[in-house]
Design an enzyme around this catalytic site. Structure first.
Site, PDB file in Angstrom:
ATOM      1  NE  ARG A  32       2.812   9.402  12.419  1.00  0.00           N
ATOM      2  CZ  ARG A  32       3.135   8.114  12.444  1.00  0.00           C
ATOM      3  NH1 ARG A  32       3.626   7.542  11.367  1.00  0.00           N
ATOM      4  NH2 ARG A  32       2.980   7.424  13.540  1.00  0.00           N
TER       5      ARG A  32
ATOM      6  CG  ASP B 197       2.093   1.356   9.424  1.00  0.00           C
ATOM      7  OD1 ASP B 197       2.620   1.666   8.345  1.00  0.00           O
ATOM      8  OD2 ASP B 197       1.388   2.140  10.083  1.00  0.00           O
TER       9      ASP B 197
ATOM     10  NE  ARG C 142       9.306   6.070   8.433  1.00  0.00           N
ATOM     11  CZ  ARG C 142       8.869   7.226   7.936  1.00  0.00           C
ATOM     12  NH1 ARG C 142       9.721   8.171   7.600  1.00  0.00           N
ATOM     13  NH2 ARG C 142       7.590   7.436   7.727  1.00  0.00           N
TER      14      ARG C 142
ATOM     15  CB  SER D 275       6.829   5.874  11.085  1.00  0.00           C
ATOM     16  OG  SER D 275       8.222   5.669  10.971  1.00  0.00           O
TER      17      SER D 275
ATOM     18  CG  ASP E 246      -0.204  -0.247   2.547  1.00  0.00           C
ATOM     19  OD1 ASP E 246       1.021  -0.399   2.530  1.00  0.00           O
ATOM     20  OD2 ASP E 246      -0.872  -0.304   3.600  1.00  0.00           O
ATOM     21  CG  HIS E 247       3.424   2.371   3.084  1.00  0.00           C
ATOM     22  ND1 HIS E 247       2.504   1.514   3.621  1.00  0.00           N
ATOM     23  CD2 HIS E 247       3.710   3.265   4.060  1.00  0.00           C
ATOM     24  CE1 HIS E 247       2.248   1.881   4.877  1.00  0.00           C
ATOM     25  NE2 HIS E 247       2.969   2.947   5.157  1.00  0.00           N
TER      26      HIS E 247
HETATM   27  C1  MIC Z   1       3.913   6.345   8.375  1.00  0.00           C
HETATM   28  O1  MIC Z   1       2.740   6.672   8.467  1.00  0.00           O
HETATM   29  O2  MIC Z   1       4.856   7.082   8.724  1.00  0.00           O
HETATM   30  C2  MIC Z   1       4.243   4.974   7.821  1.00  0.00           C
HETATM   31  C3  MIC Z   1       4.909   5.160   6.524  1.00  0.00           C
HETATM   32  O3  MIC Z   1       3.071   4.244   7.628  1.00  0.00           O
HETATM   33  C4  MIC Z   1       5.145   4.274   8.853  1.00  0.00           C
HETATM   34  C5  MIC Z   1       5.719   3.013   8.400  1.00  0.00           C
HETATM   35  C6  MIC Z   1       6.871   3.187   7.465  1.00  0.00           C
HETATM   36  O4  MIC Z   1       7.683   4.101   7.625  1.00  0.00           O
HETATM   37  O5  MIC Z   1       6.977   2.358   6.548  1.00  0.00           O
HETATM   38  C7  MIC Z   1       4.461   3.995  10.192  1.00  0.00           C
HETATM   39  O6  MIC Z   1       3.564   4.700  10.570  1.00  0.00           O
HETATM   40  O7  MIC Z   1       4.922   3.112  10.929  1.00  0.00           O
HETATM   41 FE1  SF4 Z   2      -0.133   4.807   5.123  1.00  0.00          FE
HETATM   42 FE2  SF4 Z   2       1.121   5.482   7.382  1.00  0.00          FE
HETATM   43 FE3  SF4 Z   2      -0.305   7.274   6.011  1.00  0.00          FE
HETATM   44 FE4  SF4 Z   2      -1.543   5.340   7.256  1.00  0.00          FE
HETATM   45  S1  SF4 Z   2      -0.340   6.952   8.185  1.00  0.00           S
HETATM   46  S2  SF4 Z   2      -1.975   6.051   5.191  1.00  0.00           S
HETATM   47  S3  SF4 Z   2      -0.137   3.639   7.003  1.00  0.00           S
HETATM   48  S4  SF4 Z   2       1.555   6.242   5.334  1.00  0.00           S
END
Ligand code: MIC
Ligand code: SF4
Length: 658
Positions: free
Chosen positions: A379, A119, A549, A547, A64-65
């Protein structure tokens, strides 16, 4: 003792330790989820553990990312994940099927189950009564292999909801209210449990918006009970068999209770550039906006988009606003297409994006420098949109749709007066249109034995950490302030496609702090590493928020970073640091933070001994000639992991012992 719902589920899954806040406990994990941006590493590490097939009741891999496909990297990852999942016994939701959290809520999450996801927004499933926790990919890989998940038994914050949301006030405003009170700092070690008659009146998608954005508070997870609303949602998803009622005991004791009267809430927004910079929409009304996006795992459910469609029907968006929607799942998109609502949205002037994370993680739609962007996401860290000096406001879909019509930030309660629009009450459908044909079932064990995992050339197996030295000689590579997010440490956006290639991705560690014509963080770190000196990161409060990550630990580790010294460190990031053998240290005297300077040479004698059994280390600043103390907030297991050179080695050596 009267138990909270969280403690009931924890107790039912306990495999190590005892249920008392502050104790380290190990719990059995029923379900896992991974997404592609963290999932390739998780699967590579899972493979290197030699675990074979997953041991959970259910594991799902989502794509999805990274789905835009600029260059070969994205599809290479997808093919790897699809073939690796099939072999390991994991379901695989293909690109376009939707955002992991939305799809998991719709198709898989179960009340009372434990879910571990790579995630940070995994707690979305708390909206259905699952105890769902975000973690690093390596922790999820271990859980996929049947290992327990270890956490500090949390304190429970009871959030008592009373009353009923007024028209045009949304679930998003509930979590904004909480963020305005609790902020994004200082909530590590807590979970939020929602209850009360106000909670009973919220639908599962509304609850999921709230639990999703609990991640921004920094709590371990958030949860609602499972009740008639839950049963209705599951029945409409043709999964009534997954329903079981779940609630805290009456008069359960919470460590703290906050009461929110839903009837008193107003539309709110998180102003640039932190989710806790909350104001009422009325306070910021009138600011011109040039971009509105409705999507992300927080606010892109079928009901959210139906409300938007009803408001837009027969109208046209303001001509100075670029408007896009990204439905959270293919199920939602498909239903909007079938019932004609999609046509209302398109006719009004919307651009329709794929079901995926998209602009939420900087995959396109970066706003122009001066443009105010309104997003229904969770975010708004500076630069996350892809524009370094962005001005992103987080809002509810109600506020977003009102503002898209006027071109200014608009309180949605003005809509009846401005356009004669009555609040469209959206009933939850009695039946969702179910189509799981983009979810691949895993191969049987027999088929899997012969199946090949396709790992293309852009996927590089990450290096394992080396052992820590007893005498750590290091140098401060960067000194940063409070609230450094993992987006600061490891940018996503145009670099996201490098997730499967640590040597390449590591080049952009702390990219936002690199200065033109000066060596980058990565260059300086590698220079030190060549000399055998350890890199040290110094930071203020809440280091590593945001996140899950693990690249924010993995890439610095690759560059030779061995310690982080901060005023405080957030939960998931702290675990990732330990997993990749970087020592998390907390200033005993916050004032010492001021004294340590960028470039100072630091020395810790007897580090291994301290990790083995002490709660403090003495750090000698050789450049400024003073000593200061650092706290090691380590559980016994954390100590063993650090002494084994990281979680992967630790897991392997435990397996060998067996
Ligand atoms: C995000 O919202 O920052 C992400 C991308 O979903 C991350 C995961 C990632 O960095 O792959 C998260 O929230 O954990
Ligand atoms: Fe995707 Fe993270 Fe954004 Fe949710 S917050 S839509 S999991 S990138």
């Amino acid at each position: 003792m009267k138990q909270t719902l969280v403690y009931k589920i924890l107790a039912g899954h306990l495999v190590e330790g005892k249920i008392a806040s502050g104790e380290e406990i190990g719990i059995r994990i029923d379900q896992t989820l991974t997404q592609d941006a963290t999932g390739t590493t998780a699967f590579l590490l899972f493979e290197s553990m030699g675990a074979g097939r997953v041991k959970t009741a259910l594991s799902v891999s989502y794509v999805d990312h990274n789905i835009a496909g600029f260059g070969p990297e994205n599809q290479t990852d997808h093919i790897y994940l699809q073939t690796a999942a099939a072999k390991a016994g994991v379901y695989h939701s293909r690109a376009g099927n939707g955002i992991c959290h939305q799809v998991h809520l719709e198709r898989f999450a179960k009340p009372g189950a434990t879910l571990l996801g790579s995630d940070s927004h995994t707690p979305t499933a708390g909206g259905i009564g699952a105890l769902s926790i975000g973690a690093g990919g390596l922790d999820v890989a271990v859980a996929m292999g049947g290992g327990p998940f270890y956490l500090t038994c949390p304190k429970v914050l009871g959030v008592k909801l009373t009353g009923k949301l007024a028209d045009w006030v949304a679930a998003k405003d509930v979590i904004f209210k909480l963020l305005s009170e609790l902020s994004t700092k200082g909530n590590v070690g807590w979970v939020a449990e929602y209850f009360g008659e106000g909670a009973s009146g919220l639908t599962v998608p509304q609850r999921a918006t709230i639990t999703n954005m609990g991640a921004e508070l920094g709590v371990t997870t958030s949860i609602f009970g499972s009740d008639e609303q839950t049963r209705k949602f599951l029945a409409a998803q043709k999964r009534e068999k997954d329903y079981q009622p779940m609630a805290a005991d009456e008069d359960a004791e919470y460590d703290r209770v906050i009461e929110i009267n839903l009837g008193k809430l107003k539309p709110m927004a998180a102003c640039p550039s932190s989710p806790d910079n909350v104001k009422t929409v009325a306070e910021i009304a009138g600011i011109q906006t040039g971009q509105v996006i409705i999507g992300s795992c927080t606010n892109s459910s079928f009901s959210d988009l139906m409300m938007v469609a009803k408001v837009l029907k027969g109208r046209r968006i303001n001509n100075m606003v670029e408007f896009s929607i990204a439905p959270g799942s293919r199920e939602a998109l498909n239903m909007l297409a079938e019932n004609g609502a999609l046509s209302d949205i398109i006719s009004a002037g919307a651009r329709v994006l794929e079901s995926g994370c998209g602009p939420c993680i900087g995959q396109g739609l970066s706003p122009a420098e001066e443009v105010v962007s309104l997003r229904t996401f969770n975010r708004n860290f500076l630069g996350r949109s892809g524009t370094p000096s962005d001005q992103v406001y987080l809002v509810s879909p109600e506020t977003a749709v009102a503002s898209v019509l006027t071109g200014r930030i608009t309180d949605p309660r003005e809509l009846p007066k401005l356009f004669g629009i009555e609040y469209p009450k959206i009933e939850m459908p009695g039946e969702f249109v179910i189509n799981d044909n983009m979810i691949e079932k895993p191969l049987s064990e027999k088929e899997a034995a012969k199946a090949e995992v396709i790992r293309g050339p852009t996927i590089v197996v990450p290096e394992a950490p080396t052992r820590l030295p007893d005498k750590l000689q290091g140098q401060v590579l960067i000194k940063c302030g409070d609230k450094i997010t993992t987006d600061h440490i490891m940018p996503a956006g145009r670099f996201l496609k490098l997730r499967s290639n640590v040597p390449e991705y590591a080049k952009v560690v702390f990219h936002c702090f690199n200065e033109k014509d000066k060596p980058t963080f990565a260059e300086r770190a590698l220079e030190l590493k060549k000399k055998g000196t350890a890199g040290v990161i110094v930071a203020g409060e809440s280091y590593g928020q945001g996140s899950s990550r693990e690249h924010a630990a993995l890439c610095p580790m690759y560059l030779g970073v061995r310690a982080v010294i901060a005023k405080s460190i957030e939960r998931i990031h702290r675990a990732n640091l330990i997993n990749f053998c970087i020592v998390p240290i907390v200033f005993v005297q916050p004032g010492d933070y001021e004294r340590v300077k960028l470039g100072d040479r630091l020395q810790i004698d007897g580090l291994l001994k301290a990790i083995e059994g002490s709660d403090e280390v003495v750090i000698a600043d050789k450049t400024s000639s003073f000593e200061f103390s650092g706290r090691l907030e380590l559980s016994d297991r954390d100590r063993r992991i650090l002494l084994s050179a990281g979680l992967l080695n630790y897991t392997r050596s435990k397996a060998n012992e067996r």
